[in-house]
Each structure stands twice: as C-alpha cells, then as structure tokens.
Design an enzyme around this catalytic site. Sequence first.
Site, PDB file in Angstrom:
ATOM      1  N   ALA A  44       0.835  -1.202   0.000  1.00 26.11           N
ATOM      2  CA  ALA A  44       0.000   0.000   0.000  1.00 26.11           C
ATOM      3  C   ALA A  44       0.868   1.249   0.000  1.00 26.11           C
ATOM      4  O   ALA A  44       2.012   1.221   0.442  1.00 26.11           O
ATOM      5  CB  ALA A  44      -0.917  -0.002   1.219  1.00 26.11           C
ATOM      6  N   ASP A  45       0.287   2.327  -0.493  1.00 26.05           N
ATOM      7  CA  ASP A  45       0.928   3.631  -0.433  1.00 26.05           C
ATOM      8  C   ASP A  45      -0.171   4.680  -0.301  1.00 26.05           C
ATOM      9  O   ASP A  45      -1.239   4.545  -0.890  1.00 26.05           O
ATOM     10  CB  ASP A  45       1.755   3.915  -1.686  1.00 26.05           C
ATOM     11  CG  ASP A  45       2.602   5.151  -1.509  1.00 26.05           C
ATOM     12  OD1 ASP A  45       3.686   5.030  -0.906  1.00 26.05           O
ATOM     13  OD2 ASP A  45       2.176   6.233  -1.943  1.00 26.05           O
ATOM     14  N   THR A  46       0.109   5.708   0.485  1.00 27.50           N
ATOM     15  CA  THR A  46      -0.893   6.746   0.738  1.00 27.50           C
ATOM     16  C   THR A  46      -0.366   8.107   0.306  1.00 27.50           C
ATOM     17  O   THR A  46       0.787   8.444   0.566  1.00 27.50           O
ATOM     18  CB  THR A  46      -1.240   6.779   2.241  1.00 27.50           C
ATOM     19  OG1 THR A  46      -1.745   5.498   2.613  1.00 27.50           O
ATOM     20  CG2 THR A  46      -2.284   7.829   2.540  1.00 27.50           C
TER      21      THR A  46
END
Length: 163
Positions: A44-46
């Site tokens: 994941a990356d935000t």
Amino acid sequence: MVKSKNIPEDYPSDLPKRNISEFLAEKKAESFCEESQSNLIIAADTTVLVEGKILEKPVDSLDARRMLKELSGKYHEVITGVCLLHKDKKISFSDTTKVYFRDLSDAEIEHYVETYKPFDKAGSYGIQEWIGLVGITGIEGSYFNVMGLPIHRVYECLKEFFK
C-alpha cells in the site's frame, strides 16, 4: 508478517495525481515479485491531495509544519493505493477519504511536530495521533484508509482474489 524494502517512491511526472498511490503500491508489491510465488503480497501507499497539490512525506520538521499549515482550516483527500500480488495474479485499487481540519494554531502544529515527529507520514500527520483527536472535525469515507490501509476494500478484494 510485515516487510519493507527501501524503494524510490518516484513516479512519472505526467501520471494523474489520483493514480500516484496505486502506482506506488504496485511498484512496492512488484519489488517482492519473487516472494509472491509462495506468498500473498499486500502493498500500500498513501498520498494526500489538497487543492490539487500532492503532499508527500515531509523531509524535515520545517516541511512538516508547512504541510500542516497548508491543511489547516481545509479539507483534503487521502488516497491509499493497494496492490495484491500472488503468483501471476495482481489486483490493484485505491480508496479515497475526505478529511476536514479545523484551523490549527502555530503552537498546536509545533507541539504535534515536535512530539510525534510525523516524518514517515504523507501530509505530515497520523489521524490516530493527537492531531487527529483535536484537529480533525470530520471525515467522509474510511478512517482506516486515512491510517494507510482500507481494510474493508482489502477484505472484499481478497474474497474476489481467491475465487
């Protein structure tokens, strides 16, 4: 098991801003490609998008203060991209949550940056920390997405992934 690799979080300059987090999640997952033959990889990356501008992780305390001032009194969008990878199958998606901040004083921003050192967080804050408790007036969407992993969407994708 949680693992990480130090991969560059760069992306093509012409990539639409709303696609950056999903692109980076795929890049992170693919860095574990060899391990995906025997394990399910969830990466994941935000990113934080305010007034059309991406706020990434701050480089130092001055940058963190600048970002929090930019978020103060406004709403922004938190976009988390997720990639599920196993063997030759890959599913990617992103989830967006609107977050509303009240006006933050310089003293509040200073206290937060010095006490919580949010240098590993997109937009310079963690919703689960002090600033989230006192500064956020509302959200539209998933709280867990703002924390960095939209669990509800991951669960739904996992059910599809293994059909």
